[in-house]
Design an enzyme around this catalytic site. Structure first.
Site, PDB file in Angstrom:
ATOM      1  N   LEU A  77       0.828  -1.199   0.000  1.00  0.00           N
ATOM      2  CA  LEU A  77       0.000   0.000   0.000  1.00  0.00           C
ATOM      3  C   LEU A  77       0.869   1.260   0.000  1.00  0.00           C
ATOM      4  CD1 LEU A  77      -2.745   1.466   0.299  1.00  0.00           C
ATOM      5  CD2 LEU A  77      -2.505   1.202   2.783  1.00  0.00           C
ATOM      6  N   GLY A  88      -5.589  -5.309  10.851  1.00  0.00           N
ATOM      7  CA  GLY A  88      -4.147  -5.166  10.987  1.00  0.00           C
ATOM      8  C   GLY A  88      -3.761  -4.360  12.213  1.00  0.00           C
ATOM      9  N   ASN A 133      13.278  -2.904  46.565  1.00  0.00           N
ATOM     10  CA  ASN A 133      13.230  -1.446  46.536  1.00  0.00           C
ATOM     11  C   ASN A 133      11.829  -0.986  46.139  1.00  0.00           C
ATOM     12  OD1 ASN A 133      13.447   1.307  45.324  1.00  0.00           O
ATOM     13  ND2 ASN A 133      15.620   1.055  45.814  1.00  0.00           N
ATOM     14  N   GLU A 171       0.687   0.508   9.967  1.00  0.00           N
ATOM     15  CA  GLU A 171      -0.760   0.246   9.995  1.00  0.00           C
ATOM     16  C   GLU A 171      -1.546   1.529  10.271  1.00  0.00           C
ATOM     17  OE1 GLU A 171      -1.558  -2.427   8.817  1.00  0.00           O
ATOM     18  OE2 GLU A 171      -0.563  -4.166   9.642  1.00  0.00           O
ATOM     19  N   ASN A 187       0.140   6.603  14.689  1.00  0.00           N
ATOM     20  CA  ASN A 187      -0.731   6.899  15.825  1.00  0.00           C
ATOM     21  C   ASN A 187      -1.341   8.292  15.740  1.00  0.00           C
ATOM     22  OD1 ASN A 187      -0.153   4.355  16.665  1.00  0.00           O
ATOM     23  ND2 ASN A 187       0.706   4.934  18.653  1.00  0.00           N
TER      24      ASN A 187
END
Length: 395
Positions: free
Chosen positions: A140, A256, A292, A378, A381
């Site tokens: 793509l 995807g 810790n 894909e 973001n």
């Protein structure tokens, strides 16, 4: 979450019993939470396979940039070569994120062919793709069309019983190694409605490949440009109808996004396991790091990020399985949350290792490198946030 699982048959049913799965399974970090018995079985089987076939080799594959055909075909023997299932990709990614991510892309191509192609194309290609005797790549992205996929320029002009392709695709996973290329190309006018989907076989005259890219992560799968120069493809290789390509691409990307988010879950799970092992054994100032309180708080934060991501991804996967009208926006939100949060988990796990985490002898740095690209591919973001904001603001 187990979409299309009924099409796959798990031949080696004893694998889940013959191997012990290494995993942190506690109330705070339990990948089996809220799954039904069948889903748990598939997840355990995938995890056992990943522990045996992927995990011991992932660092060598990364170091030598080796494409593990044999192991992928072994995965296909268990039915993983045609399945679209979030929980399976999550489990496999604990063993090797990069290899599982390629598998998820291959399986998306199989889904596109099986769902939209002619009966003739399905009979010719799907059986070999399901067994991974054939490997597939998705084409793509272009050098000038990344996030703006609707502006792609690779052209396919009909000439008799052929389409003549010209153009190039960028960042193609499996480029040069795969046997089948699912290509989005322009058969009509500008914009998304002018885009169609064609299947192109490796070896077709006019099809060539660029140099193998040198990448930060995802090194067990090759990445190359895919180039078309007067490449003649039979018109019978059209997947769907002319002008349907962009719709096919977007439907594929919804799944995807879930799959790549699932790979992030597996990588983060593996990173937390490595971090817990390290802080329990590493001593400083007369006691283990795990004693810790600041380390304990960091582990808690990591578990919270992983589990919130897992819930987000599984909810979106369920909506997608149900063909919900809300699925696309939830897939986008899940992709953003999981890939951002799980990368942070891996980065925190590296920090807990101190200087050792920066050495390639330790797996934690590989999880971090492999997960970084999930925030980009894909659909970046940033584009996912655009999808979400448009949904919020629409009238």
């Amino acid at each position: 979450m187990l979409k299309n699982i009924s099409k796959c048959y798990f031949k080696n049913r004893t694998l889940k019993n013959s191997l012990n799965c290494r995993s942190i399974v506690t109330a705070a970090c339990n990948p089996f939470l809220d799954l039904n018995d069948e889903q748990k079985e598939f997840m355990r089987m995938a995890k056992a396979f990943a522990d045996k076939e992927f995990a011991p080799k992932m660092q060598d594959w990364d170091r030598h940039e080796f494409f593990p055909r044999k192991e992928l075909r072994k995965a296909a023997e268990l039915g993983f070569g045609g399945v679209d299932a979030s929980v399976i990709f999550e489990s496999l990614s604990t063993g090797c994120v990069s290899t599982t991510a390629y598998l998820s892309i291959h399986n998306m191509c199989v889904w596109m062919i099986d769902t939209f192609a002619s009966q003739e194309l399905r009979k010719k290609y799907v059986p070999g793709l399901a067994t991974m005797d054939l490997f597939a790549s998705y084409c793509l992205t272009e050098p000038g069309a990344g996030s703006d996929a609707g502006s792609l320029t690779t052209s396919a002009k009909k000439h008799g019983d052929k389409y003549i392709l010209n153009g190039s695709k960028a960042f193609i996973s499996g480029g040069g190694e795969s046997d089948v290329y699912v290509v989005m190309c322009r058969t009509g006018g500008p914009g998304p409605k002018g885009i169609s989907c064609l299947l192109v076989e490796k070896g077709t005259p006019g099809l060539s490949f660029g140099k193998k890219e040198v990448k930060v992560g995802w090194n067990s799968q090759p990445t190359r440009a895919v180039i078309f120069e007067e490449c003649a493809v039979p018109v019978t290789n059209l997947i769907g109808k002319e002008g349907q390509g962009f719709s096919i691409a977007m439907k594929g990307l919804n799944g995807g996004r879930i799959n790549i988010a699932s790979c992030s879950l597996g990588g983060a799970q593996g990173a937390i396991e490595a971090a817990v092992e390290h802080v329990n054994s590493r001593e400083q100032f007369g006691s283990t790091l795990a004693s810790n309180q600041s380390i304990q708080f960091k582990l808690a934060e990591m578990a919270i990020k992983l589990n919130s991501s897992r819930l987000f991804v599984r909810n979106a996967a369920q909506l997608l399985d149900q063909n919900s009208h809300d699925a696309a926006v939830h897939c986008a939100m899940a992709k953003v949350h999981a890939t951002d949060s799980c990368f942070e988990v891996c980065n925190d796990a590296l920090q807990l290792h101190g200087g050792y985490g920066y050495l390639k002898d330790y797996k934690v740095q590989q999880y971090m490198r492999d997960l970084r690209v999930h925030q980009i591919l894909e659909g970046t973001n940033e584009i996912m946030k655009l999808i979400v904001s448009r949904e919020i603001l629409k009238e």
